[in-house]
Design a protein around this motif. Sequence first.
Motif, PDB file in Angstrom:
ATOM      1  N   MET A 145      89.214  79.702 101.447  1.00 37.02           N
ATOM      2  CA  MET A 145      88.586  80.987 101.709  1.00 37.02           C
ATOM      3  C   MET A 145      89.247  82.090 100.892  1.00 37.02           C
ATOM      4  O   MET A 145      88.579  82.917 100.277  1.00 37.02           O
ATOM      5  N   LEU A 146      90.584  82.116 100.860  1.00 39.23           N
ATOM      6  CA  LEU A 146      91.301  83.127 100.100  1.00 39.23           C
ATOM      7  C   LEU A 146      91.035  82.961  98.607  1.00 39.23           C
ATOM      8  O   LEU A 146      90.890  83.946  97.867  1.00 39.23           O
ATOM      9  N   ALA A 147      90.971  81.706  98.137  1.00 38.09           N
ATOM     10  CA  ALA A 147      90.707  81.455  96.722  1.00 38.09           C
ATOM     11  C   ALA A 147      89.361  82.035  96.313  1.00 38.09           C
ATOM     12  O   ALA A 147      89.224  82.645  95.236  1.00 38.09           O
ATOM     13  N   ASP A 148      88.350  81.877  97.170  1.00 35.26           N
ATOM     14  CA  ASP A 148      87.030  82.447  96.878  1.00 35.26           C
ATOM     15  C   ASP A 148      87.100  83.970  96.825  1.00 35.26           C
ATOM     16  O   ASP A 148      86.475  84.609  95.967  1.00 35.26           O
ATOM     17  N   ASN A 149      87.867  84.548  97.732  1.00 33.93           N
ATOM     18  CA  ASN A 149      88.018  86.007  97.754  1.00 33.93           C
ATOM     19  C   ASN A 149      88.702  86.503  96.481  1.00 33.93           C
ATOM     20  O   ASN A 149      88.298  87.504  95.880  1.00 33.93           O
ATOM     21  N   VAL A 150      89.733  85.785  96.034  1.00 35.06           N
ATOM     22  CA  VAL A 150      90.456  86.166  94.817  1.00 35.06           C
ATOM     23  C   VAL A 150      89.544  86.056  93.592  1.00 35.06           C
ATOM     24  O   VAL A 150      89.558  86.918  92.704  1.00 35.06           O
ATOM     25  N   LYS A 151      88.746  85.007  93.535  1.00 35.60           N
ATOM     26  CA  LYS A 151      87.797  84.860  92.423  1.00 35.60           C
ATOM     27  C   LYS A 151      86.832  86.043  92.377  1.00 35.60           C
ATOM     28  O   LYS A 151      86.517  86.565  91.302  1.00 35.60           O
ATOM     29  N   HIS A 152      86.371  86.460  93.556  1.00 34.75           N
ATOM     30  CA  HIS A 152      85.457  87.600  93.624  1.00 34.75           C
ATOM     31  C   HIS A 152      86.146  88.884  93.156  1.00 34.75           C
ATOM     32  O   HIS A 152      85.542  89.695  92.444  1.00 34.75           O
ATOM     33  N   ILE A 153      87.418  89.052  93.544  1.00 41.29           N
ATOM     34  CA  ILE A 153      88.174  90.242  93.121  1.00 41.29           C
ATOM     35  C   ILE A 153      88.321  90.261  91.603  1.00 41.29           C
ATOM     36  O   ILE A 153      88.118  91.294  90.952  1.00 41.29           O
ATOM     37  N   ILE A 154      88.670  89.110  91.022  1.00 45.43           N
ATOM     38  CA  ILE A 154      88.852  89.027  89.564  1.00 45.43           C
ATOM     39  C   ILE A 154      87.545  89.338  88.850  1.00 45.43           C
ATOM     40  O   ILE A 154      87.517  90.071  87.845  1.00 45.43           O
ATOM     41  N   LYS A 155      86.462  88.810  89.367  1.00 42.68           N
ATOM     42  CA  LYS A 155      85.151  89.036  88.754  1.00 42.68           C
ATOM     43  C   LYS A 155      84.769  90.513  88.806  1.00 42.68           C
ATOM     44  O   LYS A 155      84.177  91.044  87.854  1.00 42.68           O
ATOM     45  N   SER A 156      85.135  91.207  89.888  1.00 42.60           N
ATOM     46  CA  SER A 156      84.785  92.628  90.041  1.00 42.60           C
ATOM     47  C   SER A 156      85.657  93.532  89.185  1.00 42.60           C
ATOM     48  O   SER A 156      85.244  94.629  88.806  1.00 42.60           O
ATOM     49  N   GLY A 157      86.887  93.091  88.872  1.00 40.64           N
ATOM     50  CA  GLY A 157      87.770  93.863  88.014  1.00 40.64           C
ATOM     51  C   GLY A 157      88.596  94.897  88.746  1.00 40.64           C
ATOM     52  O   GLY A 157      88.468  95.093  89.959  1.00 40.64           O
ATOM     53  N   GLU A 158      89.483  95.556  88.004  1.00 41.27           N
ATOM     54  CA  GLU A 158      90.361  96.577  88.579  1.00 41.27           C
ATOM     55  C   GLU A 158      89.560  97.810  89.003  1.00 41.27           C
ATOM     56  O   GLU A 158      88.502  98.100  88.450  1.00 41.27           O
ATOM     57  N   GLY A 159      90.120  98.531  89.967  1.00 46.59           N
ATOM     58  CA  GLY A 159      89.453  99.727  90.452  1.00 46.59           C
ATOM     59  C   GLY A 159      90.355 100.496  91.399  1.00 46.59           C
ATOM     60  O   GLY A 159      91.573 100.301  91.412  1.00 46.59           O
ATOM     61  N   LEU A 160      89.729 101.345  92.211  1.00 50.10           N
ATOM     62  CA  LEU A 160      90.487 102.193  93.131  1.00 50.10           C
ATOM     63  C   LEU A 160      91.356 101.375  94.080  1.00 50.10           C
ATOM     64  O   LEU A 160      92.471 101.781  94.411  1.00 50.10           O
ATOM     65  N   LYS A 161      90.881 100.198  94.482  1.00 48.65           N
ATOM     66  CA  LYS A 161      91.592  99.395  95.478  1.00 48.65           C
ATOM     67  C   LYS A 161      92.007  98.023  94.956  1.00 48.65           C
ATOM     68  O   LYS A 161      92.316  97.133  95.741  1.00 48.65           O
ATOM     69  N   VAL A 162      92.006  97.828  93.624  1.00 45.46           N
ATOM     70  CA  VAL A 162      92.376  96.536  93.038  1.00 45.46           C
ATOM     71  C   VAL A 162      93.270  96.765  91.817  1.00 45.46           C
ATOM     72  O   VAL A 162      92.976  97.614  90.973  1.00 45.46           O
ATOM     73  N   GLU A 163      94.361  95.983  91.718  1.00 40.39           N
ATOM     74  CA  GLU A 163      95.275  96.086  90.581  1.00 40.39           C
ATOM     75  C   GLU A 163      95.696  94.675  90.155  1.00 40.39           C
ATOM     76  O   GLU A 163      96.000  93.825  91.012  1.00 40.39           O
TER      77      GLU A 163
END
Length: 570
Positions: free
Chosen positions: A1-19
């Motif tokens: 589940m966490l791996a899927d979430n991380v893949k989604h974060i990487i796909k969305s890219g950096e932003g206000l709440k992602v580094e």
Amino acid sequence: MLADNVKHIIKSGEGLKVEFKECKTAISKDIYETICAFLNRSGGEILLGVSNSGIITGINHEYIINIKADFVTAINNQQKISPPFYLSVEEVVIDNKIILYIYVPESSQVHRCNGKIYDRNEDADFNITDNNSLVSALYIRKQTTYSESKIYPYAELADLRPDVIAHARKIVSFQRESHPWVTMNDFELLKSAQLYGKDFQTGNNGFTLAGILLFGKDETILSVLPHYKTDAILRRDNVDRYDDRDDVRTNLIDSYERLLHFGEKHLNDPFYLEGDQRISLRSKILREVISNLLIHREYISPFPAKLIIDNEKLYTENSNKPHGTGVINPKHFSPYPKNPIIARIFREIGWADELGSGVRNLFKYSKSYCGEDPQLIEGDIFKFILPLTMQATMQATMQATMQATMQDNIQSNMQINMQAEMIEKIVKFCIIPRNRKEIQGLVHIKNRDYFRREILLPLLEQGLLHPTIPEKLSSPKQEYYSNATMQATMQATMQATMQATMQAEMIKKIIEFCIIPRSRRAIQELVGIRNRDYFRKEILTPLLEQGALYPTIPEKLSSPKQKYYSVPKK
């Protein structure tokens, strides 16, 4: 589940709440500035082992232990992050490369990194230490000032409703006879609940906005907040206007009960067992949705709160003092009190649980109710969305029906009959007034709290037992009695229980029979009911409305070729 979430974060890219940080062999020093900025702004997620462009570089395996140790040491060092804030690191493997995942919630305090204050803007961290206006705005944002605490010095006890205060006192006394409210007069109760207090800036004493909202007369509330209302709307056939509406402009106690009634009137309640006990999914969900709508609303905003039911969803909107933006993830949800005094009253009454538990309950029961997770969207306008699509409803109903048929019905029916027999035994025993200890000994239940909550309180609420000292429910001399009319009531209860048991067995029989599509006549012959109109009205139509059966020709229900099946077609 966490791996899927991380893949989604990487796909969305950096932003206000992602580094993203590469950190192949060592943790980069500027990560603590990012953590400080996330704590001060809206929280965020950090991925170590990912480049700025979103390429997974991974962390060298032999350095992972050192990186984790360095991070934990630094994050708990007041010289690095002040005040310190506990964070954890999780490992994720994607494409055979190791990524370290760090979730940073929004903090209620202002934090510094190496003595400097950082804030977040887009995908960058900014040192705002020397910018007085930005630092002031940050501190204001973190202040725990609540509009519910505003003092109205000219509001008097006569501006409140004593019947609503008495109603609240009665509810808490049923849950706990020794509750302090039971022995307090109205003013003492309000003062102890922090609904009357002192404004230390002006020196004025008076009732708070929370007190007026909870127990005020309608004219008092609308005088203080002319814009105040909660709009409950049903919009299924007449989508341009509405099919039913309740314009609620009264105290929060009555508002809760009216909104609950509105929801129960217009939402299905599929059969569902939790363990071996039937529970109402509809009530569980509505309780959390309505309490959230009333407790966490920013009342000084003129935006009207709404509860709307249409063909596709149940959704609510209310003005909000946000602590972040976007869809709430229940796994990374950090609850913040919006109106803690109002919330405390709802908890005392039993209409709400501890902060944060409501979100978990919504995700728990919504999946069983409609087959999908709800959406909770944080922002200046807080939104709750529960899908009510036909497909989702059919799936959820079928799941609940199949669950019911898989349970040990014999055991459930035995428990129902045992419960009815125990109630009959208590009612007969209490023709002569008896105290709580005597009744508890009669039914051999040792736990006093369980007996009071599960046996005594329901009997009092249903009018099967009556207190001998109704004006002082917590009296040590309190006894309970039934009357002669209870005998007829108990006989009717036993008869109804037997009928319900037979009805449940018949429904189970029909559902199993209709796994293959069957005609109305075949089903009628199965259960041995001769009267066609009675069968259609009392058996077939309710099963169709509840989603336990489905027509093979839905566009022409009166077709002579019509059949009914219990498993939705795919």
